[in-house]
Design a protein around this motif. Sequence first.
Motif, PDB file in Angstrom:
ATOM      1  N   GLY A 177       0.783  -1.230   0.000  1.00 10.57           N
ATOM      2  CA  GLY A 177       0.000   0.000   0.000  1.00 10.57           C
ATOM      3  C   GLY A 177       0.811   1.274   0.000  1.00 10.57           C
ATOM      4  O   GLY A 177       0.239   2.365  -0.048  1.00 10.57           O
ATOM      5  N   SER A 353      -3.882  -9.561   5.109  1.00 12.21           N
ATOM      6  CA  SER A 353      -4.325  -8.167   5.168  1.00 12.21           C
ATOM      7  C   SER A 353      -3.194  -7.200   4.845  1.00 12.21           C
ATOM      8  O   SER A 353      -3.445  -6.065   4.425  1.00 12.21           O
ATOM      9  N   GLU A 354      -1.935  -7.651   5.018  1.00  7.61           N
ATOM     10  CA  GLU A 354      -0.796  -6.780   4.708  1.00  7.61           C
ATOM     11  C   GLU A 354      -0.695  -6.496   3.205  1.00  7.61           C
ATOM     12  O   GLU A 354      -0.131  -5.487   2.792  1.00  7.61           O
ATOM     13  N   ARG A 356      -2.441  -5.203   0.825  1.00  8.82           N
ATOM     14  CA  ARG A 356      -3.663  -4.416   0.671  1.00  8.82           C
ATOM     15  C   ARG A 356      -4.123  -4.244  -0.772  1.00  8.82           C
ATOM     16  O   ARG A 356      -5.313  -4.148  -1.044  1.00  8.82           O
ATOM     17  N   LEU A 359      -6.753  -6.669  -2.251  1.00  4.02           N
ATOM     18  CA  LEU A 359      -8.021  -6.829  -1.537  1.00  4.02           C
ATOM     19  C   LEU A 359      -9.208  -6.138  -2.206  1.00  4.02           C
ATOM     20  O   LEU A 359     -10.326  -6.656  -2.150  1.00  4.02           O
ATOM     21  N   GLU A 385     -14.577  -0.794   4.385  1.00  2.47           N
ATOM     22  CA  GLU A 385     -13.229  -1.351   4.304  1.00  2.47           C
ATOM     23  C   GLU A 385     -12.598  -1.025   2.951  1.00  2.47           C
ATOM     24  O   GLU A 385     -11.420  -0.662   2.869  1.00  2.47           O
ATOM     25  N   ILE A 389      -9.167   1.357   2.197  1.00  2.81           N
ATOM     26  CA  ILE A 389      -8.014   0.957   1.383  1.00  2.81           C
ATOM     27  C   ILE A 389      -7.808   1.944   0.240  1.00  2.81           C
ATOM     28  O   ILE A 389      -6.677   2.324  -0.081  1.00  2.81           O
TER      29      ILE A 389
END
Length: 579
Positions: A177, A353-354, A356, A359, A385, A389
Amino acid sequence: MESISGTIYDKLEEGQKALEQTEWTLARDCFQSVVRQEEIPEAFELLGRAAWWLDDASTALEAREKAYKLYRERGDSRCAARVAIALAYDYHSFRGEYAISNGWSRRAQRLLEDVELSPEHGWVKEWDGNVAIEVEHDPETALRLGSEAVEIAKKLNDFDLEMMGIALEGLAMVCAGHVDAGMQRLDEAATASIAGEISELEVAVNVCCYLITACERVQDYNRAVQWCYNVKKTTSGGTYPLMFFLCQIHYTSVLIWRGDWDEAEELLIEASESLMTTRPAHAAEGMVRRADLYRRRGRFDEAAALLKKAGKKPFRMLGANFQLLAKAALAYDRGQLETAESLAERYLENTPSECRVVLPQGLEILALARVELGELNTASETANELRSIAEFIGTEPLHASACFVEGMLCLGTANYKGACKKFERAVELFEKNENPFQASRARVGLARSLHHLNRKKPALHVLHSALETFNKLGALPEEKRAKTVLKKIKSIPSGQTDGLTPDTFTGREMEILCEMARGKSNPEIASDLFISVRTVERHVSNIYAKLGISGRSARADAITYVHKNGLLKNQNIQSGSPN
């Protein structure tokens, strides 16, 4: 090498010159001639490299395994480690066999433990970092390994290794990210590649592939277009088919984004079929992209067949999670909303989840499925959510996707003014970034919102624009949905619902209708009312029949009817509820 005869030495030198001039077939012939006369590890190693460029998997693997054995017998751990790194890549790329690939990587590491610092120490870290990104979706580990490779390269003054490590750092940052910092590293490494500063061809092209992959992950297609053009120019000409076809697969993402679907389909067929027998793990990526394009065009059975194939060995190692995402999108377009929801949830569960940047697509499908299932509370959480992001990554296409999902959620809760604002922003951003398909999807949502606000004329205007684009692209499912909305707008005056009154429904139907409007799913309603899910479904079916609605938007239309007629407020008053 010093003890070999002059004839063999000359042939070996001829093969090396052929490699330098990208004359792969001549190089392979020269090295095969050498090893037939004498088993020299260097000749086997070079034979493996020439065969690798020719996509001759059996020769490449056999030659490199022989080179490894001979280097070990000679006691040359560094050279054996170098070949082991190449074999790790080969089993990953040619066979899709991750366990064996991992085994060769671990052997390389073990062999290098007692070897003085060398480029091989950096290359094994770079390879493991690549696996961390591609297979394990672990950008934190990839970043650490890329940084360690860069440090080794600086100590050894190895420019190729340094640029490859910087590119890995950049891709890992983008996947985590940290887009701006990551893209700066990738731009630098790719510039060195295009400028001819990198000596090894495969390193130069791999650096550019890292950059284009990063652009795809964050939908930065303006940057991708610039680099794709340069990489295609570098790899065209037929002397290195692997790099050409891999770049071709990446390039199709730009074509699909910009609406050049016919050209994208041609390139995907060519690339994926060319890689099918020699590089199945890489062919899987082309198969999944092709399936996704077929889905957009309504060729659902063909898409499903490709995804089924991509889910089997030897393809599934690289394509497994993205194949799951494509299956979720296919289920959504087929109206199999519960399946789409389940597959999207699995995709997100399988993605750390790391990481990003991968997702958002899963979150978008999950949110849209939940909206249409009437699960508005959980849909709102998913949309939030996705927005979080999009704000963190900051690219306009991701903001556009978040706006589109928020617009659909507003439609589901009868917040038509809010929906208009969200869809208008989505259209603006998708158009700015040259995505006609997504812009037109947002226009359909805008048309629905305008219609509910009794603005029939502008609703028809934006809807006709969307239909024109869908027809041009051959996007049959979206064209069909748009035509359904058009028919509804033309046949039912805005603000009316066929003269229905609350008395049309039974008490239980009215109760269920209001629970739907509160954002509850059928199982939640069944639990609250102490009845079976099947009974709820039967009542919902009766409600739809009385309202004269059907299809994927039926639940949203039913909820709209509740809010338009103030039924939720009336029920709260009758029940004595302050809410």
